[in-house]
Design an enzyme around this catalytic site. Structure first.
Site, PDB file in Angstrom:
ATOM      1  CG  HIS A 121      -2.061  -0.991   1.064  1.00  0.00           C
ATOM      2  ND1 HIS A 121      -2.579  -1.707   2.109  1.00  0.00           N
ATOM      3  CD2 HIS A 121      -2.764  -1.349  -0.039  1.00  0.00           C
ATOM      4  CE1 HIS A 121      -3.567  -2.471   1.647  1.00  0.00           C
ATOM      5  NE2 HIS A 121      -3.694  -2.283   0.368  1.00  0.00           N
TER       6      HIS A 121
ATOM      7  N   GLY B  48       0.852  -2.721 -10.136  1.00  0.00           N
ATOM      8  CA  GLY B  48       1.527  -1.761 -11.001  1.00  0.00           C
ATOM      9  C   GLY B  48       2.474  -0.785 -10.337  1.00  0.00           C
TER      10      GLY B  48
ATOM     11  N   GLY C 259      -3.355  -1.846  -7.867  1.00  0.00           N
ATOM     12  CA  GLY C 259      -4.274  -2.529  -6.950  1.00  0.00           C
ATOM     13  C   GLY C 259      -5.728  -2.076  -7.070  1.00  0.00           C
TER      14      GLY C 259
ATOM     15  CG  ASP D  26      -4.906  -5.742  -4.459  1.00  0.00           C
ATOM     16  OD1 ASP D  26      -3.709  -5.946  -4.240  1.00  0.00           O
ATOM     17  OD2 ASP D  26      -5.473  -4.679  -4.168  1.00  0.00           O
TER      18      ASP D  26
ATOM     19  CG  ASP E  16      -1.734   2.247   5.516  1.00  0.00           C
ATOM     20  OD1 ASP E  16      -1.762   2.199   6.767  1.00  0.00           O
ATOM     21  OD2 ASP E  16      -2.010   3.277   4.867  1.00  0.00           O
TER      22      ASP E  16
ATOM     23  CG  HIS F 286      -8.229  -1.328  -3.546  1.00  0.00           C
ATOM     24  ND1 HIS F 286      -7.834  -0.132  -2.999  1.00  0.00           N
ATOM     25  CD2 HIS F 286      -7.107  -2.083  -3.608  1.00  0.00           C
ATOM     26  CE1 HIS F 286      -6.546  -0.162  -2.751  1.00  0.00           C
ATOM     27  NE2 HIS F 286      -6.072  -1.333  -3.110  1.00  0.00           N
TER      28      HIS F 286
ATOM     29  CG  ASP G  90     -10.681  -5.442  -5.350  1.00  0.00           C
ATOM     30  OD1 ASP G  90     -11.880  -5.464  -5.010  1.00  0.00           O
ATOM     31  OD2 ASP G  90     -10.307  -5.062  -6.466  1.00  0.00           O
TER      32      ASP G  90
ATOM     33  NE  ARG H  32     -13.128 -16.998   0.859  1.00  0.00           N
ATOM     34  CZ  ARG H  32     -13.135 -17.761  -0.228  1.00  0.00           C
ATOM     35  NH1 ARG H  32     -12.523 -17.357  -1.328  1.00  0.00           N
ATOM     36  NH2 ARG H  32     -13.753 -18.915  -0.214  1.00  0.00           N
TER      37      ARG H  32
HETATM   38  O1  LIG Z   1      -3.395  -1.050  -3.837  1.00  0.00           O
HETATM   39  C1  LIG Z   1      -2.563  -1.907  -3.770  1.00  0.00           C
HETATM   40  C2  LIG Z   1      -2.808  -3.116  -2.996  1.00  0.00           C
HETATM   41  O2  LIG Z   1      -4.102  -3.205  -2.476  1.00  0.00           O
HETATM   42  C3  LIG Z   1      -1.273  -1.777  -4.439  1.00  0.00           C
HETATM   43  O3  LIG Z   1      -1.423  -1.322  -5.760  1.00  0.00           O
HETATM   44  P1  LIG Z   1      -0.272  -0.462  -6.409  1.00  0.00           P
HETATM   45  O4  LIG Z   1       0.993  -1.234  -6.264  1.00  0.00           O
HETATM   46  O5  LIG Z   1      -0.642  -0.285  -7.846  1.00  0.00           O
HETATM   47  O6  LIG Z   1      -0.251   0.836  -5.658  1.00  0.00           O
END
Ligand SMILES: O=C(CO)COP(=O)(O)O
Length: 126
Positions: free
Chosen positions: A12, A39, A60, A65, A85, A92, A95, A101
């Site tokens: 995060h 990404g 994510g 995710d 975090d 999300h 997700d 899970r």
């Molecule tokens: O949001 C994320 C995991 O839930 C991470 O995504 P990014 O690596 O694209 O920030």
């Protein structure tokens, strides 16, 4: 994603510096893995470890995710390191929950913070 084992890396936003530092400190071990990452996380890790073999998926919140969850379900991800975090609400969140899970359903090693990731990487090194 045949021969080498595949490691998924995610962090995060508030944990991305920490994951980049973890990757740099463990670059030699990580170079033995095929790596998939969400990404932005993948980009941050490649900034500090450009030689690592990292496939970047979607960010994510845009499905990354879920993509990693699908790779776990198909047996293409063997290990998950996800620096979470716990202090910030995420749009999300469902997700994130679904991914964790699936890691539990398929019983793959999953580290959710740096302390555990250090132990896991050390264990997998042997
Ligand atoms: O949001 C994320 C995991 O839930 C991470 O995504 P990014 O690596 O694209 O920030």
């Amino acid at each position: 994603m045949a021969d080498r084992k595949c490691l998924a890396l995610i962090a995060h936003d508030q944990k991305k510096d920490d994951l980049a530092a973890f990757a740099k400190a463990n670059e030699a071990v990580l170079s033995k893995w095929k790596i998939v990452a969400t990404g932005t996380t993948g980009g941050r890790v490649l900034d500090v470890c450009p030689a690592l073999d990292i496939v970047r998926l979607k960010s994510g919140p845009l499905g990354g995710d879920q993509q990693i969850g699908a790779l776990i379900a198909t047996g293409d991800v063997d290990c998950l390191i996800f620096f979470v975090d716990p202090l910030t609400a995420m749009p999300h969140d469902v997700d994130v929950k679904a991914l964790m899970r699936l890691a539990i359903v398929y019983d793959i090693p999953m580290a959710l913070n740096r302390a555990t990731a250090e132990q896991l990487i050390d264990f997998r090194r042997n």
